[in-house]
Scaffold this active site. Structure first.
Site, PDB file in Angstrom:
ATOM      1  N   ILE A  34      16.274  13.243 -32.383  1.00  0.00           N
ATOM      2  CA  ILE A  34      17.415  13.102 -33.291  1.00  0.00           C
ATOM      3  C   ILE A  34      18.374  14.270 -33.058  1.00  0.00           C
ATOM      4  O   ILE A  34      18.471  15.193 -33.861  1.00  0.00           O
ATOM      5  CB  ILE A  34      16.967  13.054 -34.775  1.00  0.00           C
ATOM      6  CG1 ILE A  34      15.839  12.044 -34.979  1.00  0.00           C
ATOM      7  CG2 ILE A  34      18.163  12.696 -35.673  1.00  0.00           C
ATOM      8  CD1 ILE A  34      15.244  12.050 -36.378  1.00  0.00           C
ATOM      9  N   PRO A  35      19.078  14.253 -31.921  1.00  0.00           N
ATOM     10  CA  PRO A  35      20.066  15.303 -31.707  1.00  0.00           C
ATOM     11  C   PRO A  35      21.147  15.192 -32.784  1.00  0.00           C
ATOM     12  O   PRO A  35      21.553  14.092 -33.152  1.00  0.00           O
ATOM     13  CB  PRO A  35      20.614  15.009 -30.309  1.00  0.00           C
ATOM     14  CG  PRO A  35      20.202  13.624 -29.983  1.00  0.00           C
ATOM     15  CD  PRO A  35      19.042  13.283 -30.841  1.00  0.00           C
ATOM     16  N   HIS A  36      21.570  16.348 -33.298  1.00  0.00           N
ATOM     17  CA  HIS A  36      22.526  16.305 -34.403  1.00  0.00           C
ATOM     18  C   HIS A  36      23.390  17.553 -34.420  1.00  0.00           C
ATOM     19  O   HIS A  36      23.007  18.599 -33.888  1.00  0.00           O
ATOM     20  CB  HIS A  36      21.804  16.148 -35.734  1.00  0.00           C
ATOM     21  CG  HIS A  36      20.786  17.214 -35.997  1.00  0.00           C
ATOM     22  ND1 HIS A  36      19.504  17.138 -35.495  1.00  0.00           N
ATOM     23  CD2 HIS A  36      20.850  18.375 -36.680  1.00  0.00           C
ATOM     24  CE1 HIS A  36      18.826  18.203 -35.884  1.00  0.00           C
ATOM     25  NE2 HIS A  36      19.626  18.986 -36.590  1.00  0.00           N
ATOM     26  N   CYS A  37      24.554  17.407 -35.036  1.00  0.00           N
ATOM     27  CA  CYS A  37      25.469  18.530 -35.213  1.00  0.00           C
ATOM     28  C   CYS A  37      26.453  18.178 -36.324  1.00  0.00           C
ATOM     29  O   CYS A  37      26.476  17.060 -36.817  1.00  0.00           O
ATOM     30  CB  CYS A  37      26.203  18.857 -33.917  1.00  0.00           C
ATOM     31  SG  CYS A  37      27.344  17.588 -33.355  1.00  0.00           S
ATOM     32  N   VAL A  72      23.246  12.059 -34.521  1.00  0.00           N
ATOM     33  CA  VAL A  72      23.818  12.172 -35.867  1.00  0.00           C
ATOM     34  C   VAL A  72      24.898  13.245 -35.851  1.00  0.00           C
ATOM     35  O   VAL A  72      24.642  14.384 -35.464  1.00  0.00           O
ATOM     36  CB  VAL A  72      22.730  12.545 -36.899  1.00  0.00           C
ATOM     37  CG1 VAL A  72      23.333  12.695 -38.287  1.00  0.00           C
ATOM     38  CG2 VAL A  72      21.608  11.506 -36.896  1.00  0.00           C
TER      39      VAL A  72
END
Length: 120
Positions: A34-37, A72
């Site tokens: 779930i890569p997110h920033c 996300v």
């Protein structure tokens, strides 16, 4: 996301995602990450799904390559929504063999349907 007009700058989102990964892998195991920033000028949390049939080495704790990515991107001024989104995705992927079922699908419409059925 940039091509779809969801975020204005593909280089900036890439930079933010790399900065986040440098803190530690966003792989949660079982072939999922779930890569997110966070980014400015967004009105809501945005999510994109990516599939890699072959899998991608992503420094997962279980050592398994990642096949399913939930990207996300959240507004910088909505930290609670960001955390709720990450928690909801984590819960969804652990329930009812969702990952296995999703990876068996070929068409984007079928993937969207599964997400809708699962409260995604």
């Amino acid at each position: 996301m940039a091509r779809a007009g969801v975020v204005p700058d593909s280089e900036l989102i890439y930079k933010r995602l790399v900065e986040r990964e440098d803190l530690g892998s966003t792989a949660i195991g079982s072939g999922v990450a779930i890569p997110h920033c966070k980014m400015e000028n967004l009105s809501k949390v945005e999510v994109a799904i990516g599939l890699s049939r072959a899998g991608v080495e992503f420094e997962s704790e279980d050592g398994k390559p990642v096949q399913l990515f939930f990207l996300v991107v959240s507004p910088t001024d909505s930290p609670a929504a960001h955390l709720r989104s990450l928690a909801a995705i984590s819960k969804w992927v652990k329930a009812d063999r969702h990952v296995e079922r999703l990876l068996a699908l070929e068409e984007p419409e079928d993937i969207w349907q599964l997400l809708q059925e699962g409260g995604g």
